[in-house]
Design a protein around this motif. Structure first.
Motif, PDB file in Angstrom:
ATOM      1  N   ILE A   7      37.183 -32.728 -18.088  1.00 24.83           N
ATOM      2  CA  ILE A   7      37.627 -31.592 -17.270  1.00 24.83           C
ATOM      3  C   ILE A   7      38.567 -32.058 -16.169  1.00 24.83           C
ATOM      4  CG2 ILE A   7      36.858 -29.819 -15.649  1.00 24.83           C
ATOM      5  CD1 ILE A   7      34.300 -29.581 -17.284  1.00 24.83           C
ATOM      6  N   VAL A   8      38.215 -33.174 -15.525  1.00 22.89           N
ATOM      7  CA  VAL A   8      39.055 -33.693 -14.434  1.00 22.89           C
ATOM      8  C   VAL A   8      40.447 -34.052 -14.948  1.00 22.89           C
ATOM      9  CG1 VAL A   8      39.335 -35.589 -12.789  1.00 22.89           C
ATOM     10  CG2 VAL A   8      37.104 -34.506 -13.074  1.00 22.89           C
ATOM     11  N   GLU A  20      44.869 -41.056  -9.310  1.00 27.26           N
ATOM     12  CA  GLU A  20      44.519 -41.830 -10.489  1.00 27.26           C
ATOM     13  C   GLU A  20      43.012 -41.742 -10.742  1.00 27.26           C
ATOM     14  OE1 GLU A  20      45.135 -46.358 -12.306  1.00 27.26           O
ATOM     15  OE2 GLU A  20      45.478 -45.928 -10.179  1.00 27.26           O
ATOM     16  N   ILE A  21      42.653 -41.467 -11.991  1.00 23.30           N
ATOM     17  CA  ILE A  21      41.254 -41.310 -12.363  1.00 23.30           C
ATOM     18  C   ILE A  21      40.738 -42.632 -12.910  1.00 23.30           C
ATOM     19  CG2 ILE A  21      39.620 -40.049 -13.820  1.00 23.30           C
ATOM     20  CD1 ILE A  21      41.714 -37.791 -13.946  1.00 23.30           C
ATOM     21  N   GLY A 195      41.893 -50.460 -14.804  1.00 26.26           N
ATOM     22  CA  GLY A 195      40.869 -49.552 -14.336  1.00 26.26           C
ATOM     23  C   GLY A 195      39.478 -50.129 -14.512  1.00 26.26           C
ATOM     24  N   SER A 196      38.627 -49.371 -15.220  1.00 24.89           N
ATOM     25  CA  SER A 196      37.237 -49.794 -15.385  1.00 24.89           C
ATOM     26  C   SER A 196      37.051 -50.749 -16.543  1.00 24.89           C
ATOM     27  CB  SER A 196      36.353 -48.558 -15.619  1.00 24.89           C
ATOM     28  OG  SER A 196      36.708 -47.941 -16.840  1.00 24.89           O
TER      29      SER A 196
END
Length: 208
Positions: A7-8, A20-21, A195-196
């Motif tokens: 959703i984000v 940035e996600i 990122g992750s």
């Protein structure tokens, strides 16, 4: 977590701009573990509240109406006119692949990981396999499902089982999944992720 992330990522469609996600998969895993423990405590409380006695031991049938509980000093037998067997399920392995819990693993191990892989091959397009594929794909993992049946979800109702893989996962019909196919589907990346992602998870993983 996967649903919220999806959703984000679409926030701009609703006129909401975010930066940035960067999902933190270790926190996702920790939240999942916390929820499972809370549900376990809740169910245990409800059983005790309704005077359901729980024995956390291995049971063995002595007769159609008698069960021996192994673990007590001298053993404990329980007699009943009606006995329901509800032992749950366990993940099965693959005869040609060694389950090392690192590169090749069952769904039990997959649900306990704290780092995301770059890519993953899921052997089995049943309910568990498709759910894992949807989950990993939402986090940007390259996913391939290998299923011997002509369609995904072969045990489901016919009108529903021909639905395409969710969230960009790739499906492949194959009766076998040898190691060379695993290597072909999930090649080792040359560069670390962002990122992750973690270089420790550059090697692909397979879940049952």
């Amino acid at each position: 977590s996967a649903e919220v992330l999806s959703i984000v990522k679409r926030a701009a469609e609703f006129g909401i701009h975010v930066g940035e996600i960067l999902p933190d998969f270790s926190l996702v895993a920790a939240r999942s573990e916390k929820i499972m423990k809370r549900l376990h405590r809740g169910i245990t409380h409800l059983l005790k509240k309704n005077k359901v006695e729980i024995f956390s031991w291995v049971g063995q049938f002595l007769s159609p109406k008698t069960i021996l509980l192994v673990g007590f000093s001298g053993g404990l037998t329980i007699d009943a006119n009606h006995i329901i067997i509800a032992t749950g399920s366990s993940a099965s392995g693959w005869p040609t692949l060694e389950m090392d819990g690192v590169r090749v693993m069952t769904s039990d191990y997959a649900l306990k990981q704290t780092l995301l892989p770059r890519s993953i091959v899921i052997i089995g397009g049943g309910a568990v396999g498709v759910e894992l594929a949807s989950f990993y794909s939402a986090f940007g993992v390259v996913v391939m499902i290998i299923e011997s049946a002509p369609a995904l979800l072969p045990a489901e109702n016919a009108p529903r089982r021909y639905a395409p893989p969710t969230r960009g996962a790739t499906a492949s019909a194959s009766a076998t999944a040898p190691r060379r196919e695993l290597d072909r589907a999930c090649p080792r990346p040359a560069t670390p992720a962002r990122g992750s992602w973690s270089p420790l998870t550059d090697t692909p993983r397979a879940a049952e």
